[in-house]
Design a protein around this motif. Sequence first.
Motif, PDB file in Angstrom:
ATOM      1  N   ASP A  13      32.134  31.497  37.522  1.00  0.00           N
ATOM      2  CA  ASP A  13      32.268  32.055  38.867  1.00  0.00           C
ATOM      3  C   ASP A  13      31.594  31.178  39.917  1.00  0.00           C
ATOM      4  O   ASP A  13      32.038  31.098  41.051  1.00  0.00           O
ATOM      5  CB  ASP A  13      31.662  33.467  38.914  1.00  0.00           C
ATOM      6  CG  ASP A  13      32.492  34.490  38.154  1.00  0.00           C
ATOM      7  OD1 ASP A  13      33.684  34.213  37.901  1.00  0.00           O
ATOM      8  OD2 ASP A  13      31.940  35.548  37.802  1.00  0.00           O
ATOM      9  N   GLY A  14      30.506  30.514  39.518  1.00  0.00           N
ATOM     10  CA  GLY A  14      29.758  29.688  40.454  1.00  0.00           C
ATOM     11  C   GLY A  14      30.508  28.478  40.975  1.00  0.00           C
ATOM     12  O   GLY A  14      30.069  27.853  41.942  1.00  0.00           O
ATOM     13  N   LEU A 140      35.140  42.200  42.371  1.00  0.00           N
ATOM     14  CA  LEU A 140      35.974  42.765  41.311  1.00  0.00           C
ATOM     15  C   LEU A 140      35.463  42.307  39.949  1.00  0.00           C
ATOM     16  O   LEU A 140      35.882  41.278  39.427  1.00  0.00           O
ATOM     17  CB  LEU A 140      37.433  42.340  41.499  1.00  0.00           C
ATOM     18  CG  LEU A 140      38.223  43.049  42.588  1.00  0.00           C
ATOM     19  CD1 LEU A 140      39.587  42.419  42.750  1.00  0.00           C
ATOM     20  CD2 LEU A 140      38.369  44.533  42.267  1.00  0.00           C
ATOM     21  N   THR A 141      34.544  43.060  39.400  1.00  0.00           N
ATOM     22  CA  THR A 141      34.018  42.727  38.076  1.00  0.00           C
ATOM     23  C   THR A 141      34.737  43.491  36.973  1.00  0.00           C
ATOM     24  O   THR A 141      34.654  43.112  35.804  1.00  0.00           O
ATOM     25  CB  THR A 141      32.516  43.046  37.995  1.00  0.00           C
ATOM     26  OG1 THR A 141      32.326  44.448  38.265  1.00  0.00           O
ATOM     27  CG2 THR A 141      31.728  42.233  39.009  1.00  0.00           C
ATOM     28  N   ASP A 142      35.430  44.541  37.346  1.00  0.00           N
ATOM     29  CA  ASP A 142      36.094  45.384  36.359  1.00  0.00           C
ATOM     30  C   ASP A 142      37.531  44.921  36.133  1.00  0.00           C
ATOM     31  O   ASP A 142      38.317  44.803  37.079  1.00  0.00           O
ATOM     32  CB  ASP A 142      36.076  46.846  36.826  1.00  0.00           C
ATOM     33  CG  ASP A 142      36.621  47.783  35.761  1.00  0.00           C
ATOM     34  OD1 ASP A 142      35.858  48.146  34.847  1.00  0.00           O
ATOM     35  OD2 ASP A 142      37.820  48.138  35.845  1.00  0.00           O
ATOM     36  N   ALA A 173      35.999  32.712  39.330  1.00  0.00           N
ATOM     37  CA  ALA A 173      36.032  33.917  40.167  1.00  0.00           C
ATOM     38  C   ALA A 173      37.448  34.320  40.557  1.00  0.00           C
ATOM     39  O   ALA A 173      37.665  34.913  41.620  1.00  0.00           O
ATOM     40  CB  ALA A 173      35.160  33.752  41.404  1.00  0.00           C
ATOM     41  N   THR A 174      38.415  34.024  39.718  1.00  0.00           N
ATOM     42  CA  THR A 174      39.794  34.448  39.942  1.00  0.00           C
ATOM     43  C   THR A 174      40.340  35.059  38.659  1.00  0.00           C
ATOM     44  O   THR A 174      40.262  34.443  37.595  1.00  0.00           O
ATOM     45  CB  THR A 174      40.688  33.274  40.358  1.00  0.00           C
ATOM     46  OG1 THR A 174      40.218  32.739  41.599  1.00  0.00           O
ATOM     47  CG2 THR A 174      42.138  33.719  40.533  1.00  0.00           C
ATOM     48  N   VAL A 192      44.190  37.265  41.158  1.00  0.00           N
ATOM     49  CA  VAL A 192      43.413  38.176  41.993  1.00  0.00           C
ATOM     50  C   VAL A 192      42.050  37.539  42.226  1.00  0.00           C
ATOM     51  O   VAL A 192      41.296  37.293  41.284  1.00  0.00           O
ATOM     52  CB  VAL A 192      43.237  39.543  41.312  1.00  0.00           C
ATOM     53  CG1 VAL A 192      42.479  40.498  42.240  1.00  0.00           C
ATOM     54  CG2 VAL A 192      44.579  40.134  40.904  1.00  0.00           C
ATOM     55  N   ASP A 193      41.749  37.259  43.494  1.00  0.00           N
ATOM     56  CA  ASP A 193      40.456  36.670  43.838  1.00  0.00           C
ATOM     57  C   ASP A 193      39.379  37.736  43.652  1.00  0.00           C
ATOM     58  O   ASP A 193      39.408  38.792  44.279  1.00  0.00           O
ATOM     59  CB  ASP A 193      40.475  36.192  45.296  1.00  0.00           C
ATOM     60  CG  ASP A 193      39.262  35.347  45.646  1.00  0.00           C
ATOM     61  OD1 ASP A 193      38.130  35.808  45.419  1.00  0.00           O
ATOM     62  OD2 ASP A 193      39.450  34.228  46.157  1.00  0.00           O
ATOM     63  N   ALA A 194      38.408  37.448  42.786  1.00  0.00           N
ATOM     64  CA  ALA A 194      37.376  38.435  42.458  1.00  0.00           C
ATOM     65  C   ALA A 194      36.377  38.631  43.578  1.00  0.00           C
ATOM     66  O   ALA A 194      35.589  39.589  43.548  1.00  0.00           O
ATOM     67  CB  ALA A 194      36.641  38.019  41.183  1.00  0.00           C
ATOM     68  N   VAL A 195      36.378  37.752  44.581  1.00  0.00           N
ATOM     69  CA  VAL A 195      35.464  37.880  45.719  1.00  0.00           C
ATOM     70  C   VAL A 195      36.144  38.591  46.887  1.00  0.00           C
ATOM     71  O   VAL A 195      35.649  39.592  47.405  1.00  0.00           O
ATOM     72  CB  VAL A 195      34.940  36.499  46.171  1.00  0.00           C
ATOM     73  CG1 VAL A 195      34.104  36.625  47.440  1.00  0.00           C
ATOM     74  CG2 VAL A 195      34.128  35.859  45.060  1.00  0.00           C
TER      75      VAL A 195
END
Length: 207
Positions: A13-14, A140-142, A173-174, A192-195
């Motif tokens: 993610d970083g 969006l962690t789930d 992070a996607t 889906v962009d998790a941020v």
Amino acid sequence: MYQDVLIPTDGSDGTRRSIAHGLTIAEQFDARVHALSVVPEGPLGTLESEEATPTAHHAVNHVAAEATHAGIEATTSVENGVPHEVILEYADENDVDMIVMGTQGRTGLDRVLVGSVTERVVRMAEMPIVTVRATDEIQLTDLEDAEARARERAAEEGYAVDALAAEPRRTSATWYFQFETPEADDPVRLSVDAVSGDVRTVTEPAP
């Protein structure tokens, strides 16, 4: 000024912000992007040996997908070796003008290792280095929430999606999803962009 920009990535993610910065720089200078992921060798590199290679390929393919979406030429490479040595060798061999990389990678031991890699590259590289701190907060962690958003977008675009055609995954992070559909031979691919939560259809093969 800059014709070739190297973005080292491990798919964590970083790396999201360093990839975004690297693509922005490449777009401004009409440069080519090089996405490189290194599978570590040696005692420390064997900790994730079974997952490291496919993860590395997903990581560079994600950068290529983002570059394609932005209209930027991209090339990918996955190599084995000592990370900072491979990055520097690749940069020299491919006439890289700038390296853009994050200061943090995965959690735990890998996080320490990636920080060390960045520090060594900064000290030893002859070309400019842009380091980017990972400050984005993952929203969006789930997995189920991310999948629901992907299915909603598919419905909005007129796709009757069915079961998942491949295992979902999160890279840089996607979230990536591939759905079977009775209307097409190929699966429907969405990211889906998790941020930000943004969803888009992936026209090229998903990373």
